[in-house]
Enzyme design. Structure first.
Site: not given
Lengths: 547, 547
Positions: A189, A336, A446, A451
């Site tokens: 990755t 993954e 944030k 959020w």
């Protein structure tokens, strides 16, 4: 009562799921179908079958055995496709080397995977020359001598040249049966933190990903996405998550396959036109680049279907593609996860929804494909409501997720905490099961105790006339905690001001669609936006740069 | 080198293939979709989810455990669909009782399978009343009290009534994980020799059959055969090879499902029209019956796709269906193979082939679906040429074939001789991989030292104007060994003579398309042709009758 004696797995009927079985039907049904490389070389599936046997015999002579690892450094090619099959079918592991990493990182991944044989395209001789003394496990090098490429001086002790090796070996190789849980592939990755981490997949996992994704791509109501009449060309590098597994699906379908070599926009557009390509997949930046190139402007793209993954599909880009007649839609997953977990789909009766809603549906992560157990959870792994609003981390189970990071038990344990793979993507799910990614866990902003989704702001700005590309990051702010900053690349000659962009976003805030904290504090016009080695926006580096 | 320690199956990432996983995506994505029973009862997938939980709790209370067997005697219904999921998801085995067998045979199969609980629809009370003293393993009976059906006097000690049991139980049931090789279903083949033989399938096999067949049905170039926009209705009984596994596919797709109860042609045609059915599957005789019924004549069937299996699709019948606008095509398989091995497909560019060739392709056994290793072999298991001519027995491997016959090691060993399942079907394969069945091993006619295909002669006769149905068998002949005899059912009022039929077949012999031995010695006009319990022509009984 069950007769357990009959359930053992060692008798005539035993049928492990192995990659070689993906070849059973295409080799019987599509022998004369074409595989094309760069528009220059053409061969049939019958030839592919022979070359897979020749390659296996050649690798065998170099000592490749069950459990050996074979690394490949090549552009997207018919040769890579041959390695996708021959290497795992021998019981060996294919390492698809990420050639966009730095030389030191490439050396690290090859050593970490323990590759014993390395196939190297001429273009990568300089890299291998630079790292060859650091390679601890490679016993033999095979040269891929691309016609037209010029090899400079080097001291790599090649054992063979790919085409000569194939010509010298028999096409007949008896690929054995073995445990379906045998590892088939490994690659690394390109996480932006620390050393690259290896993920790996077994035969069983790749077969299940192939067949299930094939079903999911073919069965949506809004037209078949990938079927026997298509012409396939990857635009995601074959070193990256097996080009999303699509070459395996293309082969099972027995369709014409086009491999473009190194990605050059004009050549890609020419191949789409000249070879009649109808199905591809890529990250948004590649599609963006392709739509901008001269050759594409003169090409009819209206028969092209493209899955966009590896990051969000911004609505501005989707609109530009739809305007050219392209059937563009998002997919979702990660290295993954092999990678596909979900695909955007239009529901039955989508025609009635109107163009805007259809576009929004095309850009969502969409519907999980069959067998995928995808949940959006809070911090204590509790399920959130499927109301299209509550957002939390996506965790998943599926029959094709990496078992962990190679030789990295600590990271593996974190990845699989609580029996689910943690994606670190923040999303919501609505009542129709549609998944909408709102951010990466690390990229979420944030601000003012709320959020704010960087992806949502990017989406809005991407639709503003004159905007070519956009990235939104959070920077520290004493009063609000963080505030969003937008980095914008304008189209050539576009006269857009910082205030225009802010007003555009503000209008959505005023209408209540987004929070007022989503209006960027700063809009900065830049010439380009930094990407990772696989073309994703590199937010970590952007945050450091604008801290 | 492979790190074998990481390949074990006992950690967080383990993901056995279980039937419950087929429900993950439809229950998240198609909650409001409809399931319809006989046009009278409608419920949603959300209700299906609840009812599966209630059923499992009810069965649990009656002592059903991991490894128990539960038998069902019902017409095609939403209840049957609930059993398809709830019973195996508990870890128990579902026996789909063949209700068309004789009472003695039904008793034999229930005892042989060891069913502990038996669900019985009102219509089957007389049968169960007759055999109840012979049932050795059944501990509890559940009554399916169909509204409108009248139960006569009986002495069956029912423990519960289906709807009352569901109403009394909680919808919440934690279906456990277990080994994917756990047996899920058992049912009995209707072989024409000896006692019925039990075949059985595991969770893994049913999941793989479902997903692979879903991919194969969706991806042909000639239009999606089964996708999210379809409306599904089975016309193969649900007791027979899980209705070819199609209810599982329909559920994964999340489509509207229509269950017709007992098959009555006019009601079936009405359901097709009123519920907008677009995808079904059946044996040829059911399609034939349906096309003949009054209700069907007044119904637009042009959106209907039908797979024909359980025997050849005669070209005459296919033409009659195509004339009504039906997309009809053959599939091939048998009870022992779960059942599907191959599906007829039109290749890319089929439009250019002409109507006759397209019709022939629709009637072939077609192309093996992915993962199927289908071979046509001689008596020493050697592969025959793929030239469309050489014919021999079909043998197969695939991830979903029965492991053998239940508690019958001798027959199981014969079935799997040489590591391949022996189908006893004679076929050829051509260069495009298309499989053409020429006969059953037992039905082939040996005349004048040549093998004559009874299916081929039936095909030719079926196309003669005025012919409604036909069966061809071999009868002993002192000179030629065997000679073909044709049994023909004529359409009402058709004036066809024995000589007409012979001349028709002879014309194909004169043109060299078939052997002269193929011309029937005798053509006999009959009122009907005897069928087996699943609607196949019963050639064994015909041979005895006309010996």
């Amino acid at each position: 009562m069950q007769d357990e004696a009959k359930m053992t797995d060692s008798t005539a009927y035993a049928y492990p799921l192995l990659i070689k079985q993906l070849l059973l039907t295409p080799f019987a049904q599509a022998q004369d179908q074409e595989i094309v490389y760069r528009g220059q070389l053409r061969m049939t599936y019958a030839t592919l079958r022979e070359r897979i046997g020749r390659l296996a015999n050649g690798l065998s002579q170099l000592g490749v055995r069950h459990g050996s690892t074979v690394g490949v450094m090549d552009w997207d090619s018919h040769r890579y496709l041959e390695c996708y099959f021959a290497v795992p079918m021998m019981g060996a592991v294919l390492q698809t080397v990420n050639v966009r990493l730095s030389p030191a990182e490439i050396a690290y991944t090859i050593n970490h995977a323990g590759a014993e044989v390395l196939l190297v395209h001429t273009d990568f001789l300089p890299v291998v020359e630079a790292i060859k003394d650091k390679l601890e496990t490679v016993r033999a090098f095979i040269w891929i001598d691309e016609p037209g490429s010029v090899a400079g001086a080097h001291s790599i002790p090649f054992s063979a040249e790919y085409e000569a090796m194939l010509a010298a070996n028999s096409a007949s190789y008896a690929f054995p049966d073995f445990d379906e849980n045998t590892r088939a592939t490994t690659f690394y990755t390109t996480g932006t933190t620390g050393l690259p981490k290896g993920v790996y997949f077994t035969h069983r996992q790749l077969v299940l990903h192939t067949i299930t994704l094939m079903a999911a791509l073919a069965s949506p109501v809004s037209g078949q996405r990938f079927h026997r009449g298509d012409v396939y060309m990857p635009l995601t590098p074959m070193f990256h998550v097996h080009a999303w597994g699509m070459p395996y699906i293309a082969t099972v379908l027995g369709v014409k396959q086009v491999y473009p070599g190194r990605y050059q926009p004009d050549r890609l557009a020419r191949l789409v036109r000249d070879e009649g390509v109808t199905f591809s997949h890529c990250v948004g930046t590649i599609l963006h680049m392709l739509l901008m190139c001269e050759e594409a402007k003169a090409t009819d793209l209206s028969k092209w279907k493209i899955v966009i993954g590896g990051g969000a599909l911004p609505q501005g880009l989707a609109q530009a593609a739809v305007d050219r007649g392209i059937d563009v839609f998002a997919g979702y997953g990660m290295s993954e996860t092999c990678p596909v977990l979900s695909l955007a789909q239009l529901p039955p009766g989508a025609e009635a929804l109107g163009a805007d809603e259809q576009l929004r549906l095309r850009c969502k992560a969409g519907l999980p494909v069959p067998l995928v157990d995808l949940r959006v959870v809070d911090e204590s792994m509790g399920d959130l409501a499927h109301d299209g609003k509550a957002s939390g981390e996506i965790v998943a189970r599926a029959p094709w997720l990496t078992q962990g990071y190679l030789n990295n038990p600590e990271a593996s344990q974190q990845l699989w905490a609580g029996g689910y793979l943690h994606t670190q993507d923040i999303a919501s799910i609505d009542a129709t099961g549609n998944v909408q990614i709102t951010d990466r866990l690390k990229d979420v902003i944030k601000s003012g105790g709320e959020w704010v989704s960087s992806l949502e702001i990017e989406n809005l700005i991407s639709q503003y006339e004159g905007v070519s590309e956009v990235a939104v990051i959070g920077i520290k702010d004493d009063k609000w905690g963080e505030r969003p900053v937008a980095l914008v690349v304008l189209e050539e000659g576009a006269a857009v001001t910082e205030e225009d962009i802010k007003q555009h976003v503000l209008s959505f805030s005023t209408s209540g669609k987004i929070s007022k904290y989503a209006v960027p504090q700063i809009v900065k016009f830049v010439d380009e936006i930094g990407k990772t080695s696989v073309g994703k926006i590199n937010k970590k580096s952007l945050r450091e740069q604008f801290a």
